[in-house]
Design an enzyme around this catalytic site. Structure first.
Site, PDB file in Angstrom:
ATOM      1  N   GLY A  51      41.796  38.166  30.968  1.00 47.00           N
ATOM      2  CA  GLY A  51      42.918  38.641  30.151  1.00 47.00           C
ATOM      3  C   GLY A  51      43.781  39.628  30.906  1.00 47.00           C
ATOM      4  O   GLY A  51      43.476  40.035  32.027  1.00 47.00           O
ATOM      5  N   LYS A  68      53.457  44.316  35.033  1.00 43.39           N
ATOM      6  CA  LYS A  68      52.160  44.368  35.701  1.00 43.39           C
ATOM      7  C   LYS A  68      51.995  45.788  36.216  1.00 43.39           C
ATOM      8  O   LYS A  68      52.915  46.307  36.866  1.00 43.39           O
ATOM      9  CB  LYS A  68      52.149  43.356  36.854  1.00 43.39           C
ATOM     10  CG  LYS A  68      50.826  43.181  37.568  1.00 43.39           C
ATOM     11  CD  LYS A  68      50.883  41.925  38.419  1.00 43.39           C
ATOM     12  CE  LYS A  68      49.607  41.675  39.180  1.00 43.39           C
ATOM     13  NZ  LYS A  68      49.680  40.387  39.885  1.00 43.39           N
ATOM     14  N   GLY A  90      44.121  49.827  35.137  1.00 43.05           N
ATOM     15  CA  GLY A  90      45.351  49.349  34.514  1.00 43.05           C
ATOM     16  C   GLY A  90      46.600  49.557  35.353  1.00 43.05           C
ATOM     17  O   GLY A  90      47.703  49.264  34.907  1.00 43.05           O
ATOM     18  N   ARG A 140      57.901  41.017  35.899  1.00 45.16           N
ATOM     19  CA  ARG A 140      57.798  39.664  36.429  1.00 45.16           C
ATOM     20  C   ARG A 140      58.418  38.670  35.451  1.00 45.16           C
ATOM     21  O   ARG A 140      58.237  38.782  34.246  1.00 45.16           O
ATOM     22  CB  ARG A 140      56.318  39.355  36.644  1.00 45.16           C
ATOM     23  CG  ARG A 140      56.062  37.989  37.218  1.00 45.16           C
ATOM     24  CD  ARG A 140      54.716  37.947  37.880  1.00 45.16           C
ATOM     25  NE  ARG A 140      53.626  37.754  36.924  1.00 45.16           N
ATOM     26  CZ  ARG A 140      52.348  37.675  37.284  1.00 45.16           C
ATOM     27  NH1 ARG A 140      52.000  37.790  38.553  1.00 45.16           N
ATOM     28  NH2 ARG A 140      51.409  37.491  36.387  1.00 45.16           N
ATOM     29  N   ARG A 167      47.927  29.797  31.514  1.00 46.14           N
ATOM     30  CA  ARG A 167      47.129  29.497  32.701  1.00 46.14           C
ATOM     31  C   ARG A 167      46.046  28.492  32.317  1.00 46.14           C
ATOM     32  O   ARG A 167      45.728  28.344  31.123  1.00 46.14           O
ATOM     33  CB  ARG A 167      46.436  30.777  33.199  1.00 46.14           C
ATOM     34  CG  ARG A 167      47.355  31.950  33.394  1.00 46.14           C
ATOM     35  CD  ARG A 167      46.618  33.268  33.132  1.00 46.14           C
ATOM     36  NE  ARG A 167      47.556  34.397  33.116  1.00 46.14           N
ATOM     37  CZ  ARG A 167      47.848  35.140  34.173  1.00 46.14           C
ATOM     38  NH1 ARG A 167      47.235  34.921  35.314  1.00 46.14           N
ATOM     39  NH2 ARG A 167      48.724  36.120  34.082  1.00 46.14           N
ATOM     40  N   ASP A 193      42.410  31.255  36.557  1.00 45.90           N
ATOM     41  CA  ASP A 193      43.303  32.171  35.833  1.00 45.90           C
ATOM     42  C   ASP A 193      44.582  32.431  36.618  1.00 45.90           C
ATOM     43  O   ASP A 193      45.521  33.006  36.084  1.00 45.90           O
ATOM     44  CB  ASP A 193      42.598  33.503  35.526  1.00 45.90           C
ATOM     45  CG  ASP A 193      41.980  34.135  36.757  1.00 45.90           C
ATOM     46  OD1 ASP A 193      41.182  33.466  37.433  1.00 45.90           O
ATOM     47  OD2 ASP A 193      42.294  35.294  37.057  1.00 45.90           O
ATOM     48  N   ASN A 194      44.601  32.000  37.872  1.00 47.41           N
ATOM     49  CA  ASN A 194      45.808  32.162  38.679  1.00 47.41           C
ATOM     50  C   ASN A 194      46.519  30.827  38.887  1.00 47.41           C
ATOM     51  O   ASN A 194      47.320  30.689  39.804  1.00 47.41           O
ATOM     52  CB  ASN A 194      45.464  32.793  40.034  1.00 47.41           C
ATOM     53  CG  ASN A 194      45.003  34.235  39.878  1.00 47.41           C
ATOM     54  OD1 ASN A 194      45.355  34.905  38.912  1.00 47.41           O
ATOM     55  ND2 ASN A 194      44.211  34.701  40.822  1.00 47.41           N
TER      56      ASN A 194
END
Ligand code: AMP
Ligand code: MG
Length: 504
Positions: free
Chosen positions: A90, A113, A126, A176, A183, A252-253
């Site tokens: 996540g 991000k 984070g 971004r 994904r 996940d990428n």
């Protein structure tokens, strides 16, 4: 402080997929400063940039003042990392602000991000550091200029806060822009919990967003799998034809949209080498340059597994349907690769390649570059000069100037077969060279140049090298004299020692 009304948000993910995310807010930055703003992308998005001044931009893109209409949220996803399943990844340090419809009518995600911990952060802080966020800018813009689907950076703001890594680094937030942040791992998250209804909802949302035409297909979910496979085949073929190593192709990428996403330990190869690995954590070479097509298929198999219950009530039938798509992938990939290679070789006729002659010609060229340790990018670029009749620069790349003799005569014969009937073959040569120069870049984001630019920005706060490099990589096909330093390969010893790191 007034908020910005520059974005006209329309947040379909927040609206249509409750339960797929946690609403969350960015952490305030103590001293925001804008390091990068992408004016051309802002225009593409239709942002009202005239209303934006520097300090307001810094406040917004550091996450201190949310723009009007933003509904920040952390998306849930899982993922196979280096082949092992992690049920809960996540957005640990990312937030989707919402979506805007750009000037061409395309829906684009706007996401932060490095904007602070979320409930998905696990042990992470984070945060993100200036260097890795500027790296996302550089590589994303380089890929975009090369015509490769990619997420792009809209802004980077320094937070004025230190980030503790192996060293203390200046912190930053990246904004971004992506076709979406769906994904393979988003599907895995819900499938692994056995929540078929949610997988169906997600698949329907994905079709509506990325593959609208498939909604009326007799097998929309199978068609979705096919469409994702097709985009990955095309994407990875483009990577292979510019020498790009993603470096961390975890599920996940891998974006469902077919964009390149998450520029962490990525790198461009210098000398051609299918075994090239730069990532410090990829000790088995799972994500080596030459493995990328196989890994894409492996990841697609994980996506296919999540969709099985949607394909048929009969599990065997479902597996057979999905398997057919996966089995077709290598040929699909090779088709895209060869199409790109033909353009790079200056060939425009000759499909299909029934006897495999063009594929063998391309393969043998790569073997030659590999055996002679020739720079991949310059090798291709100088082949364009050879098409125009000047072989000296190409031969100068080889330790033995005659090493390419045999291959060059095969290539010339193949070119001549396309030129039959042309009045003057010299003319055909110039035209071919020009066409080749439009697909074989002169400038790529060379690793040593990227590192040098990021070190100056991060260590000295000097953005000038970053800006010069950005200007160069934004015109990769332009062989202007002032760009020559950016086309120079790194010394082989530097490349041999080069290591990349995940952008944590
Ligand atoms: P990545 O390697 O960037 O694709 O990230 C993998 C996972 O780790 C994602 O769930 C990220 O949100 C999470 N992550 C990476 N770095 C951090 C960080 N500094 N703080 C919190 N979560 C992080
Ligand atoms: Mg990631």
């Amino acid at each position: 402080m007034a908020t910005l009304a520059a974005f006209r948000f329309d947040n379909s993910f927040a609206r249509e997929l409750p339960g797929f995310y946690t609403p969350w807010r960015p952490v305030a930055a103590p001293a925001p400063r804008l390091l990068f703003f992408n004016r051309s992308l802002a225009e593409e998005l239709g942002l009202d940039i005239a209303s934006l001044d520097g300090p307001a931009l810094a406040e917004t893109f550091a996450g201190n003042t949310l723009p009007d209409g933003a509904e920040p949220l952390a998306q849930a996803y899982a993922g196979h990392q280096f082949g092992r399943y992690s049920p809960q990844l996540g957005d640990g340090r990312a937030l989707l602000l919402g979506e805007v419809i750009d000037r061409q009518g395309r829906r684009r995600d706007i996401a932060f991000k490095g904007s602070g911990r979320t409930p998905f952060a696990r042990g992470g802080d984070g945060k993100a550091a200036v260097g890795p966020m500027l790296r996302e800018v550089l590589i994303g813009e380089a890929m975009h200029a090369l015509g490769i689907p990619t997420t792009r950076a809209l802004a980077v703001a320094a937070t004025g806060e230190p980030v503790i890594r192996e060293q203390t680094l200046p912190g930053a937030v990246l904004t971004r822009v992506a076709a979406s942040h769906l994904r393979v791992g988003t599907f895995e998250f819900h499938a692994a919990r056995g929540d078929v209804d949610r997988v169906r909802k997600l698949a329907e949302y994905t079709i509506a967003r990325h593959d609208h035409a498939l909604a009326s297909s007799p097998q929309p979910f199978l068609a979705l799998l096919q469409a994702v496979a097709e985009r990955q085949a095309a994407l990875v073929a483009q990577w292979m034809n510019v020498g790009f190593i993603h470096g961390v192709m975890n599920t996940d990428n891998m974006a469902i949209s077919g964009e390149t996403i998450d520029y962490g330990p990525c790198a461009f190869i210098e000398a051609y080498d299918p075994d090239a690995v730069f990532s410090s954590i990829d000790d088995q070479g799972r994500y080596a340059f030459g493995n990328q097509p196989d890994i894409a298929r492996w990841n697609l198999a994980r996506l296919a597994e999540t969709l099985l219950p949607l394909l048929s009530d009969d599990p065997e039938k479902a597996v057979a349907m999905a398997t057919k798509v996966l089995v077709a992938f290598p040929a699909q990939y090779r088709g895209h690769l060869l199409r790109g290679q033909r353009a790079k070789l200056g060939l425009c006729r000759g499909e299909p390649d029934d006897d495999g002659a063009d594929a063998a010609l391309a393969e043998d060229w790569l073997s030659l570059l590999h055996a002679e340790r020739v720079d991949f990018t310059l090798g291709w670029r100088r082949l364009a000069d050879a098409a125009a009749g000047d072989e000296a620069a190409l031969r100068a790349l080889f330790a033995d100037a005659h090493a390419p003799d045999a291959w060059l005569s095969r290539w010339r014969a193949r070119c001549a077969s396309e030129d039959q009937g042309m009045q003057a073959s010299a003319m055909a040569g110039i035209e071919r060279a020009n066409a080749m120069r439009r697909v074989n870049p002169f400038v790529i984001a060379r690793n040593h140049r990227v590192e040098e630019a990021l070190a100056a920005a991060s260590d000295q706060g000097d953005l000038a090298p970053f800006e010069r490099l950005l200007d160069a990589i934004r015109r990769p096909y332009d062989e202007a004299p002032e760009l020559a330093p950016y086309a120079e390969p790194a010394p082989a010893a530097v490349t041999a020692r080069y290591r990349t790191f995940c952008g944590t």
